[in-house]
Motif scaffolding. Structure first.
Motif, PDB file in Angstrom:
ATOM      1  N   GLU A  82     120.133  54.952  74.774  1.00  0.00           N
ATOM      2  CA  GLU A  82     120.666  55.966  73.856  1.00  0.00           C
ATOM      3  C   GLU A  82     119.506  56.730  73.220  1.00  0.00           C
ATOM      4  N   LYS A  83     119.821  57.898  72.701  1.00  0.00           N
ATOM      5  CA  LYS A  83     118.816  58.676  71.970  1.00  0.00           C
ATOM      6  C   LYS A  83     118.893  58.270  70.503  1.00  0.00           C
ATOM      7  N   TRP A  84     117.790  57.744  69.974  1.00  0.00           N
ATOM      8  CA  TRP A  84     117.707  57.261  68.594  1.00  0.00           C
ATOM      9  C   TRP A  84     116.715  58.119  67.817  1.00  0.00           C
ATOM     10  N   ALA A  85     116.991  58.334  66.542  1.00  0.00           N
ATOM     11  CA  ALA A  85     116.077  59.078  65.662  1.00  0.00           C
ATOM     12  C   ALA A  85     116.311  58.616  64.231  1.00  0.00           C
ATOM     13  N   SER A  86     115.406  59.018  63.362  1.00  0.00           N
ATOM     14  CA  SER A  86     115.587  58.716  61.931  1.00  0.00           C
ATOM     15  C   SER A  86     115.262  59.936  61.083  1.00  0.00           C
ATOM     16  N   ASN A  87     115.166  61.080  61.732  1.00  0.00           N
ATOM     17  CA  ASN A  87     114.739  62.302  61.044  1.00  0.00           C
ATOM     18  C   ASN A  87     115.864  63.316  60.852  1.00  0.00           C
ATOM     19  N   GLY A  88     117.115  62.869  60.965  1.00  0.00           N
ATOM     20  CA  GLY A  88     118.236  63.790  60.789  1.00  0.00           C
ATOM     21  C   GLY A  88     118.603  64.550  62.047  1.00  0.00           C
ATOM     22  N   ASP A  89     118.052  64.181  63.188  1.00  0.00           N
ATOM     23  CA  ASP A  89     118.366  64.824  64.461  1.00  0.00           C
ATOM     24  C   ASP A  89     119.872  64.690  64.730  1.00  0.00           C
ATOM     25  N   LYS A  90     120.560  65.814  64.831  1.00  0.00           N
ATOM     26  CA  LYS A  90     122.016  65.829  65.024  1.00  0.00           C
ATOM     27  C   LYS A  90     122.411  65.486  66.464  1.00  0.00           C
ATOM     28  N   ASN A  91     121.432  65.338  67.343  1.00  0.00           N
ATOM     29  CA  ASN A  91     121.697  65.006  68.743  1.00  0.00           C
ATOM     30  C   ASN A  91     121.272  63.586  69.095  1.00  0.00           C
ATOM     31  N   ALA A  92     121.091  62.756  68.064  1.00  0.00           N
ATOM     32  CA  ALA A  92     120.678  61.369  68.277  1.00  0.00           C
ATOM     33  C   ALA A  92     121.424  60.484  67.289  1.00  0.00           C
ATOM     34  N   TYR A  93     121.474  59.204  67.591  1.00  0.00           N
ATOM     35  CA  TYR A  93     122.058  58.240  66.664  1.00  0.00           C
ATOM     36  C   TYR A  93     120.994  57.809  65.674  1.00  0.00           C
ATOM     37  N   ASP A  94     121.390  57.717  64.423  1.00  0.00           N
ATOM     38  CA  ASP A  94     120.455  57.374  63.355  1.00  0.00           C
ATOM     39  C   ASP A  94     120.162  55.875  63.375  1.00  0.00           C
ATOM     40  N   ILE A  95     118.938  55.531  63.697  1.00  0.00           N
ATOM     41  CA  ILE A  95     118.548  54.129  63.834  1.00  0.00           C
ATOM     42  C   ILE A  95     118.680  53.357  62.522  1.00  0.00           C
ATOM     43  N   GLN A  96     118.369  54.009  61.413  1.00  0.00           N
ATOM     44  CA  GLN A  96     118.471  53.317  60.126  1.00  0.00           C
ATOM     45  C   GLN A  96     119.924  52.972  59.800  1.00  0.00           C
ATOM     46  N   PHE A  97     120.821  53.927  60.006  1.00  0.00           N
ATOM     47  CA  PHE A  97     122.231  53.688  59.715  1.00  0.00           C
ATOM     48  C   PHE A  97     122.825  52.637  60.658  1.00  0.00           C
ATOM     49  N   VAL A  98     122.580  52.766  61.956  1.00  0.00           N
ATOM     50  CA  VAL A  98     123.123  51.781  62.896  1.00  0.00           C
ATOM     51  C   VAL A  98     122.492  50.408  62.622  1.00  0.00           C
ATOM     52  N   GLY A  99     121.207  50.396  62.268  1.00  0.00           N
ATOM     53  CA  GLY A  99     120.559  49.131  61.891  1.00  0.00           C
ATOM     54  C   GLY A  99     121.199  48.521  60.657  1.00  0.00           C
ATOM     55  N   LEU A 100     121.514  49.333  59.674  1.00  0.00           N
ATOM     56  CA  LEU A 100     122.180  48.858  58.455  1.00  0.00           C
ATOM     57  C   LEU A 100     123.517  48.211  58.810  1.00  0.00           C
TER      58      LEU A 100
END
Length: 183
Positions: A120-138
């Motif tokens: 999957e495409k993961w990001a933590s910088n607000g990228d609207k085309n990726a899943y937020d790693i911090q949120f999914v990690g939470l």
């Protein structure tokens, strides 16, 4: 089209008996929980350096809302929580690339495995085309602490996630942990 979601089943949406439902939140069957409040975590060698800070922020958010404290260790054999990024069928019965594996999944207390789909495409910088790693990690760390899914869409433990979506702990998530651990 399938919705991107956590790989752990919902008691309120299936006939599975993985969770015990209470209010809007749920627990793993048997209400499994940690007997300690200090938990060690490690990153598998396949976790990219840029993924570590957002995952550590997710751990910190749980620590700020609970009596749990998390400590990084280098050796996974000494860790209670082991975080990995894996591909496809990785041997735990929840293969990525299927609904069963979801975007990520975690096993409850005393197991401590957290698996993210490396494809999957993961990001933590607000990228609207990726899943937020911090949120999914939470979310997955909520499973590690013993929480199942919530019916409340604003809760971190709600099982469906959108690209670019970021949430923080909701009252329902915190009430669930408090009820489970009685603090």
């Amino acid at each position: 089209m399938q919705e991107p979601r956590c790989g752990i089943p919902d008691l309120f949406n299936t006939n599975e008996s993985t969770f015990h439902m209470v209010s809007h939140y749920s627990f793993f069957r048997g209400r499994s929980r940690w007997r300690k409040r200090s938990l060690k975590y490690s990153f598998n060698i396949n976790v990219k350096e840029e993924a570590k800070p957002p995952l550590e922020r997710a751990l910190k958010e749980w620590a700020n809302a609970t009596p749990f404290r998390f400590f990084h260790v280098k050796q996974s054999s000494k860790a209670h929580i082991r975080i990995s990024f894996l591909h496809g069928d990785h041997g735990d019965g929840l293969p990525f690339g299927t609904i069963k594996g979801g975007l990520a999944h975690a096993f409850g207390p005393n197991d401590g495995r957290v698996h993210f789909d490396a494809d999957e495409k993961w990001a933590s910088n607000g990228d609207k085309n990726a899943y937020d790693i911090q949120f999914v990690g939470l979310h997955e760390l909520g499973h590690i602490l013993g929480l199942g899914h919530s019916r409340i869409e604003k809760a971190v433990m709600y099982p469906i996630v959108d690209l670019g979506e970021r949430k923080h702990l909701h009252e329902d998530d915190i009430n669930g942990v408090k009820a489970l651990y009685k603090f």
